[in-house]
Enzyme design. Structure first.
Site, short mmCIF file in Angstrom:
data_model
loop_
_atom_site.label_atom_id
_atom_site.label_comp_id
_atom_site.label_asym_id
_atom_site.label_seq_id
_atom_site.Cartn_x
_atom_site.Cartn_y
_atom_site.Cartn_z
CD GLU A 1 -0.54 -2.65 18.33
OE1 GLU A 1 -1.60 -3.31 18.22
OE2 GLU A 1 0.53 -3.14 18.70
CG PHE B 1 3.36 -4.12 11.65
CD1 PHE B 1 2.31 -3.23 11.80
CD2 PHE B 1 4.52 -3.89 12.38
CE1 PHE B 1 2.38 -2.16 12.66
CE2 PHE B 1 4.61 -2.81 13.25
CZ PHE B 1 3.53 -1.95 13.40
NE ARG C 1 -25.56 -1.53 -26.85
CZ ARG C 1 -26.16 -0.40 -26.47
NH1 ARG C 1 -25.55 0.76 -26.59
NH2 ARG C 1 -27.38 -0.44 -25.96
CG HIS D 1 -0.01 -12.07 20.56
ND1 HIS D 1 0.50 -11.90 21.83
CD2 HIS D 1 0.09 -10.85 19.96
CE1 HIS D 1 0.90 -10.65 21.99
NE2 HIS D 1 0.65 -9.99 20.87
CG ASN E 1 5.08 -7.75 14.29
OD1 ASN E 1 5.58 -6.64 14.32
ND2 ASN E 1 4.14 -8.13 15.12
CE1 TYR F 1 7.24 -3.13 20.88
CE2 TYR F 1 7.59 -4.10 18.71
CZ TYR F 1 6.77 -3.86 19.80
OH TYR F 1 5.49 -4.35 19.81
CE1 TYR G 1 -26.65 0.61 -22.68
CE2 TYR G 1 -26.48 1.07 -20.33
CZ TYR G 1 -26.71 1.51 -21.62
OH TYR G 1 -27.00 2.82 -21.85
#
Length: 501
Positions: free
Chosen positions: A406, A322, A277, A76, A190, A46, A274
């Site tokens: 995906e 990934f 405290r 990409h 990746n 792959y 608060y």
């Protein structure tokens, strides 16, 4: 892992690691040899001799394997939005080199050496910050990071004022583009280096900020003549959350030798609000949450998060390291933890302005003609409210990508980007408390606060003056923000109170 990179001392540790890899890249050479041998077998691998994502079933001819990786980087690199900050870009490069150097990626030595040279010469790609969904790696940002290695894309110019063509940057540094080989592009893009770099950067800054929160809280407590009783060690021993115990101990140390505390020890006040405290419980919970996030990020930056993975026995395994889910959850949690430090800080600022126990309202003697510190609290309130929106978890969302291949993604990149915005808001909210607490403490003179608080007050006064009338207060907020961001306040107090944690 003996060579583990930690958040504390991150820059130094990464520099040492990359220097060792530069002189001894044997782990990279070994994993590359396994890829080369596997290619000779003729089997489909792959992303090495197949297409990517939904195109995984398409086999690629041997003479096109380099072009496949080159096309991967080009296709990409489609990010958008504001650029990744320079400091985080630098971390992305360094963490990618560190991860590839662990020896399970099979990257070629020429590409790896080019990456190390970018780190050495501080050549910084210009990376749009949006475009990753936090799974299959931070694909778009890492593609933009990687294109300059082959002479494409953009880098920050020499003045760091904007982008320039990467080809020009390489010429200026006497470098030539390197051609990618089989698997190179995939190994580069990746991975979770965008998410983990944002996380590491923010959590590194948070190391100073959590200590500063205790210091500022102690300053406000002294100025408001609050009680030290809630920090009694016995109280926290019966609810032993680690962060809570540490914060209570810090408060006790900061208040040692306080004349202000002694002056109202028998005043009859039963309880403080608060925000005074419950500082150990609130600050402490944030500390514990940030400690968890730090553990997750440290594991991640010392992991191999690309795909497929190369193992010493010759196996090349396609899997899912990934996927950014571990980071997505942790970074969402970190944002919530940081935002709570700002939330309780703003409440203390509000109390300081109310005119309690002899303090002038709005912390200025002549109000009416002067607004005093009224509006800085508005600023703090606005930022706290903005953080409530930013803290909606990105990790609960998922949109399928790659034609459904995906089908569950982490959105951890969005967690990361939001986290940085939350950090910036928290620093500014705490800067407002620094400014107002110092102003309030001036009105308690000649009584001295605790030893640690005194050091902190004097430190602030070295940089910001007491105000008797209205002025352009924004500049002082910026100064206080810078002091918090640099860690100077915490370091200065720690130089006197060495047990401050």
């Amino acid at each position: 892992m003996n060579d583990m990179i930690r958040i504390e001392g991150l820059d130094r540790r990464l520099d040492q690691r990359l220097q060792r890899l530069s002189s001894d890249p044997s782990t990279v050479e070994r994993s590359r040899a396994i890829v080369d041998k596997a290619l000779g077998s003729g089997h489909a691998i792959y992303g090495v001799n197949t297409g990517f994502g939904a195109l995984a079933s398409k086999r690629i001819d041997d003479d096109q394997l380099g072009q496949l990786q080159r096309n991967l980087l080009l296709s990409h690199a489609c990010g958008t939005g504001d650029p990744v900050p320079i400091e985080i870009t630098r971390l992305m490069l360094q963490l990618k080199a560190h991860a590839l150097g662990l020896g399970n990626s099979g990257i070629s030595l020429p590409i790896f050496r080019q990456l190390l040279k970018f780190c050495e010469l501080d050549i910084l790609p210009f990376i749009p910050s949006r475009g990753s969904v936090g799974a299959s790696g931070d694909l778009a940002p890492l593609a933009h990071m990687s294109l300059p290695l082959i002479g494409k894309g953009q880098c920050w110019n020499a003045e760091r004022t904007g982008p320039e063509p990467a080809a020009e940057t390489l010429v200026r540094h006497g470098l030539k583009p390197v051609e990618p080989g089989a698997k190179d592009g995939l190994a580069l893009i990746n991975g979770t280096q965008l998410m983990s770099s944002y996380g590491a950067f923010v959590l590194h800054r948070a190391l100073h900020l959590i200590r500063a929160a205790d210091i500022l809280g102690a300053m406000s407590l002294e100025a408001l003549q609050g009680s030290a009783a809630p920090f009694d060690e016995r109280v926290h021993a019966v609810r032993p959350h680690p962060g809570q115990i540490r914060v209570a101990a810090n408060m006790r140390q900061l208040l040692v030798e306080s004349e202000i505390l002694e002056s109202h020890r028998h005043c009859g006040k039963v309880q403080d609000p608060y925000c005074l405290r419950c500082m150990p419980q609130v600050h402490g919970a944030s500390r514990d949450a940030l400690a968890h996030a730090t553990e997750v990020v440290e594991r991640e930056i010392n992991s191999v998060t690309d795909n497929p993975l190369v193992f010493d026995n010759g196996d090349i395994v396609s899997a899912g390291n990934f996927h950014g889910q571990p980071l997505a959850l942790a970074l969402d949690y970190a944002a919530i933890a940081l935002s709570e430090l700002a939330s309780i800080s703003e409440r203390r600022t509000y109390l300081l302005l109310e005119g309690h126990d002899g303090l002038p309202k709005l912390l200025m003697a002549d109000t009416g003609i002067n607004s005093g510190f009224m509006i800085p609290q508005y600023t703090a309130a606005a930022l706290v409210s903005e953080n409530k929106v930013l803290c909606h978890p990105a990790s609960v969302d998922s949109i399928p990508t790659s034609l459904g291949q995906e089908d569950h993604v982490s959105m951890g990149s969005i967690s990361a980007l939001k986290l940085l915005n939350v950090l910036h808001n928290v620093e500014r909210v705490m800067a407002v408390e620094m400014l107002t607490a110092a102003q309030a403490l001036d009105f308690r003179k000649p009584l001295k606060p605790g030893k640690g608080v005194l050091v902190a007050h004097e430190f602030v006064r070295d940089h910001v003056n007491h105000a008797d009338e209205d002025y352009e207060v924004g500049a002082d907020i910026d100064t206080c923000t810078r002091l918090l961001r640099s860690g100077e306040l915490a370091r200065t107090v720690q130089s006197t109170i060495t047990t401050l944690d």
